[in-house]
Design a protein around this motif. Structure first.
Motif, mmCIF file in Angstrom:
data_model
loop_
_atom_site.group_PDB
_atom_site.id
_atom_site.type_symbol
_atom_site.label_atom_id
_atom_site.label_comp_id
_atom_site.label_asym_id
_atom_site.label_seq_id
_atom_site.Cartn_x
_atom_site.Cartn_y
_atom_site.Cartn_z
ATOM 1 N N SER A 36 12.947 -0.698 9.768
ATOM 2 C CA SER A 36 11.516 -0.393 9.838
ATOM 3 C C SER A 36 11.241 0.690 10.880
ATOM 4 C CB SER A 36 10.731 -1.662 10.187
ATOM 5 O OG SER A 36 11.025 -2.714 9.284
ATOM 6 N N PHE A 65 6.963 -1.826 3.227
ATOM 7 C CA PHE A 65 7.917 -1.430 2.190
ATOM 8 C C PHE A 65 8.704 -2.676 1.821
ATOM 9 C CE2 PHE A 65 11.729 -0.090 0.178
ATOM 10 C CZ PHE A 65 11.389 1.055 -0.530
ATOM 11 N N THR A 125 16.207 2.396 -3.073
ATOM 12 C CA THR A 125 15.401 1.995 -1.912
ATOM 13 C C THR A 125 15.832 2.708 -0.641
ATOM 14 O OG1 THR A 125 16.838 0.052 -1.720
ATOM 15 C CG2 THR A 125 14.720 -0.270 -2.775
ATOM 16 N N LYS A 132 12.991 4.679 1.530
ATOM 17 C CA LYS A 132 12.685 4.444 2.947
ATOM 18 C C LYS A 132 12.928 5.696 3.777
ATOM 19 C CE LYS A 132 15.249 0.740 2.577
ATOM 20 N NZ LYS A 132 16.045 -0.480 2.782
ATOM 21 N N VAL A 169 9.658 -3.224 6.823
ATOM 22 C CA VAL A 169 10.515 -3.486 5.673
ATOM 23 C C VAL A 169 10.694 -4.990 5.492
ATOM 24 C CG1 VAL A 169 12.822 -3.190 4.674
ATOM 25 C CG2 VAL A 169 11.742 -1.292 5.927
#
Length: 620
Positions: A87, A97, A459, A463, A488
């Motif tokens: 994160s 996310f 993913t 991110k 996250v």
């Protein structure tokens, strides 16, 4: 005999949508319920003539539709596990996310975000024959999700590709889309808007299921986006240069779309050749192409020439209004005072914005090639996605449908264009929009440039795109204070063993239930499962504190206090109770089932908390 505890258990399942729908029906038609059951004859009588009885009626169906409906209302036993290490600005950010199958994630979001999302944008698989199409498992979709994220062939291609040779090619796609849109509608505010990108392959089917889920009356329009800037001469029949964006709302009667900002192009026609102190103006026709009896009269120009509407036409204003306009100098008769009268329209009097048109050209919102080039530049020339959506396309959707403090959701996040656009627009207009992105960790192709560059899943790219976009925005807007972070979370099975029993090894499972928490799960994992199952936002501020050598979690300044340690005594309970102040009118307290040595201690703890006005005490 131990005294019975009245501590409540948190429900293991996500929101029961069937029960919710039944309760809504009960509120509208309480008389159709008999001993807790629905009397359909009574309901039919209440609905009267709107009930369709003819079996040969207009309807849209396909193989698997009924199961798609059921899977939308089947609760999930999953959870979302926090992942701080992936994160950005975990403590302060309100962006999310979520990595996981969006069907299960949408179910988990039902309690916390029901009726709270202002805008949804999705760019789902177009069903071209090469797409990753989710094939849901009605019995155990969490286990199915685990299989899907690892299932590839020898060349690294996902086995879930929906090839056009499949006998249920369209049905597979519809079975994927229907339950997800059904759940998405629940999350929308009453005046919320959903934008769905699609092309010719499934646009006809998508319109039909959207009209069923959102209602025909809640269709706003279909936008044609010019996605390319040059014709393709190798096309067999036509060079297709557009895609569609379907736009629906939850309740059109409550919706007010925003106007788009007027551009220099819109204002270019306004001039002020006569130095009118009221500013720039254009001239407009004073005639309407229809006959209205109260607007048939003569207008005499300054030179004495008489003007009267031709047959079948009339002036746009009744005579008294026209005379007032002439007196105010708002009617023109040409340079010599002898021309047909026209109305002066001042720029200051027009709407300070324009209504969006349904054709969005690439020179206004950009095109696929530019979007791809910008994304590759952001990733320093590493190709990642072939057809990402342009930032300006998403920015226009946001400008039309959101205010500065709204929640935005994208549950087919892909390259995270929506998250990027939300951060950028916030930086531009100093907004505080929050974005929830959801993406399944679909494997990148084994021989792709993305895989060679170390991105094993979609993913990971998603991110990283948000991280890089945030840095770019900070460089372009160095003074901005907007939220450029994201939390996250990853979809997983519940942290609680009793919510996911192993039916094949029930005896072993019962023995292991003495400790009802899965071994590798942390106290923080438990906390966020509590927030999800209790229906609290995942972005509430969370503080870890120590109480009598026990770890506790303080959520939203004390709205919820959670302690999952064992060996909790009454001194610790008293210390927790003393956290409640007049500034916290309602405090919830959560323990583990095994936090106390026996039911007597648990009961005394509950009674002690009640003395401090804490009635909502839960256990997992």
């Amino acid at each position: 005999m131990t005294q019975q505890s009245d501590m409540k258990n948190i429900a293991g399942e996500s929101m029961d949508l069937t029960e919710h729908n039944i309760e809504q029906l009960r509120q509208i038609f309480p008389n159709v319920f008999t001993e807790g059951k629905i009397d359909f004859d009574a309901l039919q009588a209440e609905l009267g003539v709107v009930v369709e009885k003819d079996s040969e009626r207009y309807q849209f169906t396909w193989n698997g539709k009924e199961q798609a409906k059921r899977i939308a209302t089947t609760p999930t036993l999953g959870t979302l596990r926090p992942c701080q290490e992936e994160s950005v600005d975990w403590e302060a950010t309100e962006n999310l996310f979520i990595e996981g199958d969006n069907l299960e994630v949408l179910k988990l979001l039902q309690k916390s975000y029901f009726n709270k999302v202002k805008m949804i944008y999705i760019d789902p698989p177009y069903n071209t024959g090469k797409d990753f199409v989710y094939k849901d498992d009605f019995k155990d979709n969490l286990a199915n999700y685990k299989r899907l994220t690892e299932q590839v062939d020898q060349e690294g291609n996902p086995l879930t590709t929906n090839t056009d040779s499949s006998g249920r090619y369209h049905s597979n796609w519809l079975n994927m889309m229907y339950p997800r849109l059904k759940l998405a509608r629940n999350l929308l505010q009453d005046d919320g808007v959903i934008f769905i990108s699609i092309d010719d392959n499934e646009v006809h089917n998508l319109i039909k299921i959207c009209e069923e889920i959102f209602g025909e009356d809640n269709s706003l329009d279909t936008i044609a986006w010019q996605k390319t800037f040059a014709p393709k001469n190798d096309s067999k029949y036509f060079s297709s240069e557009h895609e569609y964006i379907l736009v629906y709302t939850k309740d059109k009667q409550k919706l007010q779309l925003n106007l788009l900002e007027r551009s220099d192009k819109h204002n270019a026609r306004y001039k002020n050749p006569d130095n009118d102190p009221r500013g720039e103006w254009i001239s407009t026709d004073l005639l309407r192409m229809e006959h209205r009896e109260n607007s048939i009269y003569e207008i005499i120009s300054p030179t004495g020439k008489v003007w009267k509407p031709l047959a079948g036409t009339s002036w746009r204003h009744p005579e008294t209004e026209m005379l007032e306009l002439i007196g105010n100098g708002e009617v023109l008769f040409g340079k010599d005072g002898n021309a047909k009268p026209r109305r002066k329209r001042f720029l200051k009097d027009v709407k300070q914005g324009v209504v969006s048109q349904t054709i969005w050209k690439f020179d206004e919102v950009s095109h696929t090639q530019e979007a791809k080039q910008s994304l590759n530049k952001l990733f320093e020339a590493v190709p990642t996605f072939d057809t990402p959506k342009p930032i300006n396309l998403l920015k226009k959707c946001l400008q039309l449908s959101t205010g500065k403090n709204d929640i935005v959701l994208d549950f087919f996040s892909g390259s995270s264009t929506t998250a990027h656009a939300v951060m950028l627009l916030n930086a531009i207009d100093e907004g505080s929009r929050k974005c929830i992105s959801v993406q399944i960790p679909e494997l990148t192709l084994e021989k792709s440039d993305a895989r060679k560059s170390g991105y094993n899943t979609i993913t990971e790219i998603s991110k990283e795109r948000i991280r890089r976009a945030a840095k770019k925005i900070k460089l372009e807007y160095p003074e901005t204070q907007v939220d450029l972070g994201f939390k996250v979370f990853k979809l997983d099975t519940s942290n609680i063993k009793k919510w996911q029993p192993d039916l094949e090894n029930i005896e072993t499972d019962l023995l292991a239930a003495v400790d009802n928490i899965i071994e590798d799960r942390t106290s923080e994992d438990l906390l966020y499962e509590v927030l999800i199952k209790y229906g609290l936002p995942l972005t509430y501020p969370v503080e870890s504190i120590t109480i009598n050598n026990h770890q506790a979690w303080l959520v939203a300044g004390g709205a919820l206090v959670a302690c999952f340690d064992e060996g909790i005594d009454l001194d610790t309970v008293k210390a927790i109770a003393e956290l409640k102040t007049d500034d916290i009118p309602l405090m919830r307290v959560v323990f583990r089932d095994t936090s106390f040595s026996d039911d007597t201690v648990k009961t005394n703890a509950i009674q002690h908390l009640k003395q401090y006005g804490i009635e909502d005490v839960l256990s997992i």
